[in-house]
Design a protein around this motif. Structure first.
Motif, PDB file in Angstrom:
ATOM      1  N   GLY A 178      -2.583 -17.065  -8.807  1.00 40.72           N
ATOM      2  CA  GLY A 178      -2.652 -15.496  -8.933  1.00 40.72           C
ATOM      3  C   GLY A 178      -1.574 -14.837  -9.865  1.00 40.72           C
ATOM      4  O   GLY A 178      -1.295 -15.339 -10.972  1.00 40.72           O
ATOM      5  N   ALA A 179      -0.834 -14.095  -9.353  1.00 45.54           N
ATOM      6  CA  ALA A 179       0.399 -13.194 -10.273  1.00 45.54           C
ATOM      7  C   ALA A 179       1.194 -14.491 -10.533  1.00 45.54           C
ATOM      8  O   ALA A 179       1.810 -15.506  -9.491  1.00 45.54           O
ATOM      9  CB  ALA A 179       0.914 -12.055  -9.324  1.00 45.54           C
ATOM     10  N   VAL A 180       1.818 -14.379 -11.606  1.00 44.48           N
ATOM     11  CA  VAL A 180       3.150 -15.193 -12.289  1.00 44.48           C
ATOM     12  C   VAL A 180       4.466 -14.567 -12.438  1.00 44.48           C
ATOM     13  O   VAL A 180       4.378 -13.517 -13.169  1.00 44.48           O
ATOM     14  CB  VAL A 180       2.657 -15.960 -13.506  1.00 44.48           C
ATOM     15  N   ASP A 181       5.336 -15.192 -11.844  1.00 44.82           N
ATOM     16  CA  ASP A 181       6.613 -14.584 -12.125  1.00 44.82           C
ATOM     17  C   ASP A 181       7.684 -15.802 -12.452  1.00 44.82           C
ATOM     18  O   ASP A 181       8.280 -16.429 -11.348  1.00 44.82           O
ATOM     19  CB  ASP A 181       7.258 -13.790 -10.749  1.00 44.82           C
ATOM     20  N   GLY A 182       7.870 -16.295 -13.839  1.00 41.57           N
ATOM     21  CA  GLY A 182       8.538 -17.093 -14.022  1.00 41.57           C
ATOM     22  C   GLY A 182       8.036 -18.550 -13.451  1.00 41.57           C
ATOM     23  O   GLY A 182       6.986 -18.654 -13.823  1.00 41.57           O
ATOM     24  N   LYS A 242      -2.670 -15.309   4.868  1.00 35.50           N
ATOM     25  CA  LYS A 242      -1.941 -14.744   6.168  1.00 35.50           C
ATOM     26  C   LYS A 242      -0.399 -14.987   5.998  1.00 35.50           C
ATOM     27  O   LYS A 242       0.160 -14.463   6.845  1.00 35.50           O
ATOM     28  CB  LYS A 242      -2.454 -16.053   7.134  1.00 35.50           C
ATOM     29  N   GLN A 243       0.100 -15.896   5.026  1.00 28.85           N
ATOM     30  CA  GLN A 243       1.521 -15.947   4.688  1.00 28.85           C
ATOM     31  C   GLN A 243       1.832 -16.173   3.421  1.00 28.85           C
ATOM     32  O   GLN A 243       0.891 -16.360   2.633  1.00 28.85           O
ATOM     33  CB  GLN A 243       2.113 -17.094   5.610  1.00 28.85           C
ATOM     34  N   PRO A 244       2.901 -15.562   2.959  1.00 26.23           N
ATOM     35  CA  PRO A 244       3.326 -15.769   1.669  1.00 26.23           C
ATOM     36  C   PRO A 244       3.030 -17.167   1.199  1.00 26.23           C
ATOM     37  O   PRO A 244       3.397 -18.023   1.695  1.00 26.23           O
ATOM     38  CB  PRO A 244       4.444 -15.387   1.390  1.00 26.23           C
ATOM     39  N   PHE A 245       2.311 -17.349   0.036  1.00 23.97           N
ATOM     40  CA  PHE A 245       2.058 -18.987  -0.379  1.00 23.97           C
ATOM     41  C   PHE A 245       2.339 -18.697  -1.938  1.00 23.97           C
ATOM     42  O   PHE A 245       1.603 -18.065  -2.885  1.00 23.97           O
ATOM     43  CB  PHE A 245       0.630 -19.101  -0.040  1.00 23.97           C
ATOM     44  N   HIS A 246       3.203 -19.785  -2.462  1.00 25.55           N
ATOM     45  CA  HIS A 246       3.374 -19.655  -3.913  1.00 25.55           C
ATOM     46  C   HIS A 246       3.416 -21.116  -4.374  1.00 25.55           C
ATOM     47  O   HIS A 246       3.775 -22.189  -3.402  1.00 25.55           O
ATOM     48  CB  HIS A 246       4.856 -18.987  -4.296  1.00 25.55           C
ATOM     49  N   GLY A 247       3.296 -21.479  -5.609  1.00 25.07           N
ATOM     50  CA  GLY A 247       3.670 -22.731  -6.188  1.00 25.07           C
ATOM     51  C   GLY A 247       5.039 -22.667  -7.145  1.00 25.07           C
ATOM     52  O   GLY A 247       5.157 -21.349  -7.680  1.00 25.07           O
TER      53      GLY A 247
END
Length: 290
Positions: A178-182, A242-247
């Motif tokens: 999804g969205a990318v932040d660095g 359901k919860q924040p999820f990032h790579g």
């Protein structure tokens, strides 16, 4: 975010049989294979310690006694070294704090999700890390340290991410971004070993995870996934939304030491960087390919 609980525990699934390295692993755990002069499991434990992990949890199986011995006190060895005036620094650094590590058994080889679930009683109601020792990550700071720093900012679940060639995506768990932040990428979906040509990105998950304890409740009622195994990827997928999820994309190098080619590459690369043997290895390699 003061409500974010710290990551104090790390799970190391080390029950695998290491069949790809037979006959070397017939009587020795694959995690004890050395890269230069240090076992793979020690690299992973040191990475966890650097990241502030307090409790090491090994999920083991039969025939893993050498791994347990490695992190234990070796009285005879230490006494012999002391009597010869040798420094104990190399082996003293291996010792773990009292009460850590903890060992639990995975009695059946039912997959990574099942291995992680075997540690549920020790993990308790806390976020925890998972490290796969045959994925050797080399960087400063280490991969898990980088992930913990990001986790302290965003919370939730955080999984390692690395770019691979599109033709290799069917070999790994692949992130739908999804969205990318660095280095942070929002995870919309994780697919375990998608069919060739169907992957939503080339971001794979290279064996580093920070997960919330709710994943254990999902693993209480598992569904068999790819390969007929209980896949951690499938359980993580149920937390998305359901919860924040990032790579988190690693700033460093990865060596896949689960295979012979990657293992040999790791030995060569790290040997070349050593002050004590690097020059000799470089000269040998140049002569070998000349």
């Amino acid at each position: 975010m003061s409500s974010i609980k710290p990551v104090r525990k790390a799970v190391f699934p080390v029950a695998g049989l290491g069949t790809r390295f037979l006959p070397a692993t017939k009587a020795m755990p694959k995690e004890m294979l050395t890269v230069v002069d240090k076992p793979l499991i020690q690299y992973a434990v040191e990475e966890a310690r650097e990241a502030g992990i307090e409790q090491i949890i090994f999920v083991t199986g039969r025939g893993k006694g050498a791994l347990e011995d490695h992190f234990d006190v070796s009285f005879e060895l230490e006494m012999t070294m002391q009597s010869r005036g040798r420094s104990l620094e190399l082996i003293e650094n291996i010792r773990q704090k009292p009460g850590s590590p903890v060992y639990v058994r995975q009695q059946e080889p039912l997959g990574l999700g099942h291995a992680v679930w075997c540690a549920r009683e020790i993990v308790g109601d806390e976020p925890f890390a998972v490290l796969l020792p045959d994925e050797l990550m080399v960087g400063t700071p280490g991969f898990l340290s980088q992930m913990v720093k990001a986790y302290e900012r965003v919370g939730g679940n955080l999984i390692g991410a690395l770019e691979v060639a599109p033709e290799e995506t069917h070999q790994y768990g692949i992130i739908t971004p999804g969205a990318v932040d660095g280095p942070l990428t929002e995870v919309l979906e994780v697919t375990e070993k998608p069919k060739p040509g169907t992957a939503k990105s080339n971001l794979m998950t290279p064996g580093r995870y920070i997960l919330q304890p709710e994943v254990m409740k999902i693993l209480d009622n598992p569904v068999r996934g790819a390969g007929g195994e209980i896949q951690l990827t499938d359980a993580m997928a149920q937390l998305i939304g359901k919860q924040p999820f990032h790579g988190y994309t690693f700033s460093g190098r990865r060596f896949d030491c689960g295979g012979k080619a990657g293992y040999i590459k790791a030995n060569l690369a790290l040997a070349l960087e050593r002050e004590d043997i690097g020059a000799d290895i470089r000269a040998f390699a140049i002569d070998l390919v000349a």
